[in-house]
Scaffold this active site. Sequence first.
Site, PDB file in Angstrom:
ATOM      1  N   GLY A 279       0.720  -1.023   0.220  1.00 27.42           N
ATOM      2  CA  GLY A 279       0.010   0.272   0.023  1.00 27.42           C
ATOM      3  C   GLY A 279       1.338   1.152  -0.157  1.00 27.42           C
TER       4      GLY A 279
ATOM      5  N   GLY B 195       0.451   3.500   4.011  1.00 28.81           N
ATOM      6  CA  GLY B 195       1.850   3.098   3.538  1.00 28.81           C
ATOM      7  C   GLY B 195       2.861   3.749   3.351  1.00 28.81           C
TER       8      GLY B 195
ATOM      9  N   HIS C   2     -22.327   7.891   3.813  1.00 25.21           N
ATOM     10  CA  HIS C   2     -22.568   9.111   4.333  1.00 25.21           C
ATOM     11  C   HIS C   2     -23.453   9.440   3.223  1.00 25.21           C
ATOM     12  CE1 HIS C   2     -20.360  13.051   3.580  1.00 25.21           C
ATOM     13  NE2 HIS C   2     -19.807  12.915   3.958  1.00 25.21           N
TER      14      HIS C   2
ATOM     15  N   SER D 224     -19.243  17.002  -0.660  1.00 26.47           N
ATOM     16  CA  SER D 224     -19.244  17.262   0.456  1.00 26.47           C
ATOM     17  C   SER D 224     -20.677  17.491   2.338  1.00 26.47           C
ATOM     18  CB  SER D 224     -18.450  18.396   0.610  1.00 26.47           C
ATOM     19  OG  SER D 224     -17.801  18.348   2.763  1.00 26.47           O
TER      20      SER D 224
ATOM     21  N   ARG E 157     -24.459  12.057  10.837  1.00 28.31           N
ATOM     22  CA  ARG E 157     -24.710  11.469   9.020  1.00 28.31           C
ATOM     23  C   ARG E 157     -25.217   9.809   9.396  1.00 28.31           C
ATOM     24  NH1 ARG E 157     -18.160  10.711   7.497  1.00 28.31           N
ATOM     25  NH2 ARG E 157     -17.580  13.140   6.911  1.00 28.31           N
TER      26      ARG E 157
ATOM     27  N   HIS F 111     -18.720   4.386   2.583  1.00 31.36           N
ATOM     28  CA  HIS F 111     -17.560   4.869   2.678  1.00 31.36           C
ATOM     29  C   HIS F 111     -17.157   5.050   3.455  1.00 31.36           C
ATOM     30  CE1 HIS F 111     -15.954   9.003   2.192  1.00 31.36           C
ATOM     31  NE2 HIS F 111     -16.526   9.938   3.160  1.00 31.36           N
TER      32      HIS F 111
ATOM     33  N   GLU G  51      -6.625   2.246   6.758  1.00 29.57           N
ATOM     34  CA  GLU G  51      -8.190   2.138   7.136  1.00 29.57           C
ATOM     35  C   GLU G  51      -8.219   0.575   7.216  1.00 29.57           C
ATOM     36  OE1 GLU G  51     -10.950   3.403   4.226  1.00 29.57           O
ATOM     37  OE2 GLU G  51     -12.041   2.521   4.324  1.00 29.57           O
TER      38      GLU G  51
HETATM   39  C1  LIG Z   1     -14.363  10.532  -1.304  1.00 29.72           C
HETATM   40  C2  LIG Z   1     -13.873  10.599  -0.235  1.00 29.72           C
HETATM   41  C3  LIG Z   1     -13.209  11.421   1.294  1.00 29.72           C
HETATM   42  C4  LIG Z   1     -12.775  11.294   2.126  1.00 29.72           C
HETATM   43  N1  LIG Z   1     -12.015  12.762   2.615  1.00 29.72           N
HETATM   44  C5  LIG Z   1     -11.827  12.398   3.466  1.00 29.72           C
HETATM   45  C6  LIG Z   1     -11.081  13.242   4.226  1.00 29.72           C
HETATM   46  O1  LIG Z   1     -11.832  14.489   4.646  1.00 29.72           O
HETATM   47  N2  LIG Z   1     -10.971  13.745   6.303  1.00 29.72           N
HETATM   48  C7  LIG Z   1     -10.356  12.252   5.598  1.00 29.72           C
HETATM   49  O2  LIG Z   1     -10.133  12.245   7.484  1.00 29.72           O
HETATM   50  N3  LIG Z   1     -10.621  11.130   6.035  1.00 29.72           N
HETATM   51  C8  LIG Z   1     -11.671  10.794   4.034  1.00 29.72           C
HETATM   52  N4  LIG Z   1     -11.945  10.123   3.807  1.00 29.72           N
HETATM   53  C9  LIG Z   1     -10.553   8.911   3.745  1.00 29.72           C
HETATM   54  C10 LIG Z   1      -9.937   8.526   3.637  1.00 29.72           C
HETATM   55  O3  LIG Z   1      -9.606   9.030   2.338  1.00 29.72           O
HETATM   56  C11 LIG Z   1      -9.445   6.940   3.734  1.00 29.72           C
HETATM   57  O4  LIG Z   1      -9.884   6.323   4.511  1.00 29.72           O
HETATM   58  C12 LIG Z   1      -7.971   6.816   4.071  1.00 29.72           C
HETATM   59  O5  LIG Z   1      -7.058   8.024   2.710  1.00 29.72           O
HETATM   60  C13 LIG Z   1      -7.082   5.938   3.432  1.00 29.72           C
HETATM   61  O6  LIG Z   1      -5.691   5.883   4.012  1.00 29.72           O
HETATM   62  P1  LIG Z   1      -5.175   4.458   3.577  1.00 29.72           P
HETATM   63  O7  LIG Z   1      -4.136   5.182   3.127  1.00 29.72           O
HETATM   64  O8  LIG Z   1      -5.153   3.289   4.496  1.00 29.72           O
HETATM   65  O9  LIG Z   1      -5.489   3.236   2.496  1.00 29.72           O
HETATM   66  P2  LIG Z   1      -5.634   3.829   0.710  1.00 29.72           P
HETATM   67  O10 LIG Z   1      -4.819   5.471   0.203  1.00 29.72           O
HETATM   68  O11 LIG Z   1      -6.801   3.499   0.569  1.00 29.72           O
HETATM   69  O12 LIG Z   1      -4.248   2.938  -0.278  1.00 29.72           O
HETATM   70  C14 LIG Z   1      -4.461   1.761  -0.385  1.00 29.72           C
HETATM   71  C15 LIG Z   1      -2.885   1.509  -0.985  1.00 29.72           C
HETATM   72  O13 LIG Z   1      -3.462  -0.071  -0.687  1.00 29.72           O
HETATM   73  C16 LIG Z   1      -2.843  -0.428  -2.575  1.00 29.72           C
HETATM   74  N5  LIG Z   1      -3.691  -1.926  -2.257  1.00 29.72           N
HETATM   75  C17 LIG Z   1      -4.816  -2.577  -1.756  1.00 29.72           C
HETATM   76  N6  LIG Z   1      -4.773  -3.225  -2.402  1.00 29.72           N
HETATM   77  C18 LIG Z   1      -3.921  -4.347  -2.494  1.00 29.72           C
HETATM   78  C19 LIG Z   1      -2.882  -5.119  -2.878  1.00 29.72           C
HETATM   79  N7  LIG Z   1      -4.482  -6.200  -2.732  1.00 29.72           N
HETATM   80  N8  LIG Z   1      -1.387  -5.565  -3.381  1.00 29.72           N
HETATM   81  C20 LIG Z   1      -1.262  -4.526  -3.301  1.00 29.72           C
HETATM   82  N9  LIG Z   1      -1.535  -3.246  -2.785  1.00 29.72           N
HETATM   83  C21 LIG Z   1      -2.777  -3.058  -2.211  1.00 29.72           C
HETATM   84  C22 LIG Z   1      -3.395   0.452  -3.580  1.00 29.72           C
HETATM   85  O14 LIG Z   1      -2.327   0.074  -4.401  1.00 29.72           O
HETATM   86  C23 LIG Z   1      -3.389   1.457  -2.033  1.00 29.72           C
HETATM   87  O15 LIG Z   1      -1.475   1.641  -2.482  1.00 29.72           O
HETATM   88  C24 LIG Z   1     -12.266   9.860   2.164  1.00 29.72           C
HETATM   89  C25 LIG Z   1     -12.835   9.129   1.675  1.00 29.72           C
HETATM   90  C26 LIG Z   1     -13.127   9.152   0.373  1.00 29.72           C
HETATM   91  C27 LIG Z   1     -13.818   7.667  -0.156  1.00 29.72           C
END
Ligand SMILES: Cc1cc2nc3c(=O)[nH]c(=O)nc-3n(C[C@H](O)[C@H](O)[C@H](O)COP(=O)(O)OP(=O)(O)OC[C@H]3O[C@@H](n4cnc5c(N)ncnc54)[C@H](O)[C@@H]3O)c2cc1C
Lengths: 252, 650
Positions: free
Chosen positions: B47, B52, B273, B291, B337, B408, B432
């Site tokens: 990730g 990540g 959401h 939003s 929400r 969401h 997440e």
């Molecule tokens: C539209 C939207 C708006 C949002 N707005 C907000 C906000 O304003 N404030 C807030 O705090 N949060 C917000 N969130 C929530 C937040 O963006 C996410 O929870 C957070 O960014 C997740 O980050 P992460 O690093 O855990 O995962 P992600 O950013 O989802 O990254 C996952 C990574 O894992 C990799 N991956 C996945 N599966 C595999 C696999 N099987 N093999 C290899 N690689 C893999 C992907 O390629 C990616 O690089 C929002 C979410 C959405 C959808």
Amino acid sequence: MKVNVKVWRQAGPKTTGEFKHYAVDGILPEMSLLEMLDALNEQLTKNDEEPIAFDSDCREGICGACGMMVDGMAHGPRRKCTTCELRMRHFPDGATITIEPFRAKGFPVVKDLVVDRSAFDRIIAAGGYVSVNTGSAPDANAILIPKDIAEKAMDSAACIGCGACVAACPNASAVLFVGAKITQFSLLPQGQAERDRRALRMIAQMDKEGFGNCSNHAECEAACPKGISISNIAKMRTEYMHASRVQEKHGD
Amino acid sequence: MVKVAEETILDARIPEGPIESKWSNHKNHINLVSPANKRKYTVIVVGTGLAGGSAAASLAELGYNVLNFCIQDTPRRAHSVAAQGGINAAKNYQNDGDSVWRLFYDTVKGGDFRSREANVYRLSELSSNIIDQCAAQGVPFAREYGGTLANRSFGGAQVSRTFYARGQTGQQLLLGCYTALMRQVDAGRVKLFSRREMLDLVLVDGRARGIVCRNLITGEIESYAGDAVLLATGGYSTAFFLSTNAVNSNVTAAWRCHKRGALFANPCYTQIHPTCIPLAGESQSKLTLMSESLRNDGRVWVPKKKGDARAPRDIPAEERDYYLERIYPAFGNLVPRDIASRAAKRMCDSGFGVGRSGYAVYLDFASAIDRLGRETVRERYGNLFDMYHEITDENPYETPMRIYPAPHYTMGGLWVDYNLMSTIPGLHVLGEANFSDHGANRLGASALMQGLADGYFVIPYTLGDYLASSRVLNDKVTTDHPAFKASVAAVAEQTRRLVGSGGKRTVHQFHWELGRILWDHVGMSRNEKGLQQAISEIRGLREEFWKDVKVGGKDADFNKNLEFAGRVADFMELGELLALDALHRKESCGGHFREEYQSPRAKRCATTKTSAMSARGNGQAIRPSLSSTRNTSSSTTSISHSAAISKVKQ
Ligand SMILES: Cc1cc2nc3c(=O)[nH]c(=O)nc-3n(C[C@H](O)[C@H](O)[C@H](O)COP(=O)(O)OP(=O)(O)OC[C@H]3O[C@@H](n4cnc5c(N)ncnc54)[C@H](O)[C@@H]3O)c2cc1C
Ligand code: FES
């Protein structure tokens, strides 16, 4: 609605490609161009034909994954709009839509509409960062940044790295992409320490990747889904000139 | 075949002492890896999102060798890029009374008192460092005229503590972390593997020692060995098919680890959401978030007459039902929400919905435009109005927006201890993908904070502790180990089986169907009968999938159908677990609403707070529900599950 698509099919990087024609029925005006391709792919899969390969992820214009030439224009005819945001209502019923991959030496075709844009990663790796290890940062308000400077930096930072600028440029130049990153950091106090090195190294890498030079067509700005201005290119040139002079004077 | 975690008592390894000093005490006492030894370790990070990417960059800066994997063609496109609103931090720059304690309290309360308090307290403590780090990287946060950082207010808090970069906060934070990562790539300490999908976790002597991936361009099944594996693969809202998440978001990496024995906690805690652009047709691939801030000035209504087909502007005020204002006069349009989402569903289910599908309600800005003028409304929401206009071809200045709730965020995920380690030694889970910090519901602007805290400031310490104490260094493994060979063979076999399946229905059709079942029965409002029906329907669907799916193409090629087929197969197993968890959880809390279990108070004001915060200081308020599905073969999986485990040791 019903559309005819003329789409580039290419099995792999080394094979030659060709246009193929398909008819897609049952398209709703509110579907995006990618959803139209999804529908076509469903149809192809059911008919035991290979679906059309294309990249996409966020489908809301922010990740930069999608990107294809639609009727000869990078991301299609709408200004400030990525392919995934482009809705079918902008095409007349019965239209023939021509879809091709981004074409540039720096972006070799992987398959069908998928291209390899890893050159952009290598350009960033060459210097598109501020060298600050985790844990060593001062309080965020210790360095004040005037609002208008922060806003200008944000204008440049809005780049989504899709590569439309390269695809739109007759020289397949990457200067809008590179200029935007150089400009962002040159505006901010945090970017000052490595300013010269950054400009020299990023531009050297850009040249190495096989991108062309800029001859002021400004097609890149017109194609950019985020409206990044060509003034970033002018800024990049100033930065490069300055850095080259410093290098001449002091050696590297 | 199936092992149930009923009797398991997990040790969360929460450090002793008052909550305020747990993290500093812990840091002072855990094992360290000396600078000279760090380069002898290889860490696999799956990730490149906020969690990540920040972990990979920070560990490489410390001197570890890092192998970093992602699905996209570049780390900068991880789904974190899509976050709009902002990131919380207890800076108290506004002098409005914010503090680490308040951010901690709001986050725990937002999670309906189901978060692990010790983790959340640490998160609040670290929140300020995140802003410092990102500003130093050149993230162009919004500023005041004097040059200081600006804040906006967000739901669930009485202080203004949300930092932002226009409507692109996630993008800017991710680019900050991506540039730090690329600097380490340049320095040779991170090796990047993009367009790779992790399909299995490799265990040697019970420890996580590597992964098996599919190269998404060549189709080759590759394996990588290391001394620890960090999973930061995001959430699983895409199980619902339509969600605000990116189309490649998946549960596959986490699920395959689960099948290798990592326990999954609280799968049914999903956030819906309330303000998304509604579904336009069956061919739609995702839903777009509008939003939440829009509810500050927009008024939600539906026609009083069922099936009223008149244009919204032709419906006179007395024939409109401003139902949120009517039912919840104290909160009006700004109810939390989950309440807003359920109310919209109720109105539409009973036939008052609008739009072609009948599954939408109006969000009307006419009174705001009258009151504030068009220009002010444009200043506040211009970019969102434009986005809405582009998608729907309707001008929200002239006609009300149509909105409907959408999946969401997923609070549930792989269980982790205080050190972010799963129940498999050496497998750490960040962002997440883990379960610990948001309880039953996540507060706005706290996911970005958690991802970056995990990656920048927690794992660099706790991973060192694991590596130093586990002595994996004396016991190097390579991909020649039989465990790797076996895993590669199993993954290759599943891939071949999917490609060769000569059925009739496409992967897309199966995913759509699964999404429908989950949305109808395991979505905003859940009841026993519906959940039981969902379980049996999902089981049936899963069987059909393996008999009747049509994938096509080749395994040794770029093959999107094949990628999605593997993900949908996992979503179908997870989907059943989600429903089982929701069935066993006989209460309503946060995003989990059981119609049969509403306290009289909750019924009255339709909030669902049911528990109080545990005693301060000892951070022991968590009772996750866990499950284990080991050793399941893909077609005949039968998933079992336990209800809440009764005790979590400190
Ligand atoms: C539209 C939207 C708006 C949002 N707005 C907000 C906000 O304003 N404030 C807030 O705090 N949060 C917000 N969130 C929530 C937040 O963006 C996410 O929870 C957070 O960014 C997740 O980050 P992460 O690093 O855990 O995962 P992600 O950013 O989802 O990254 C996952 C990574 O894992 C990799 N991956 C996945 N599966 C595999 C696999 N099987 N093999 C290899 N690689 C893999 C992907 O390629 C990616 O690089 C929002 C979410 C959405 C959808
Ligand atoms: S798919 Fe993300 S920008 Fe188009």
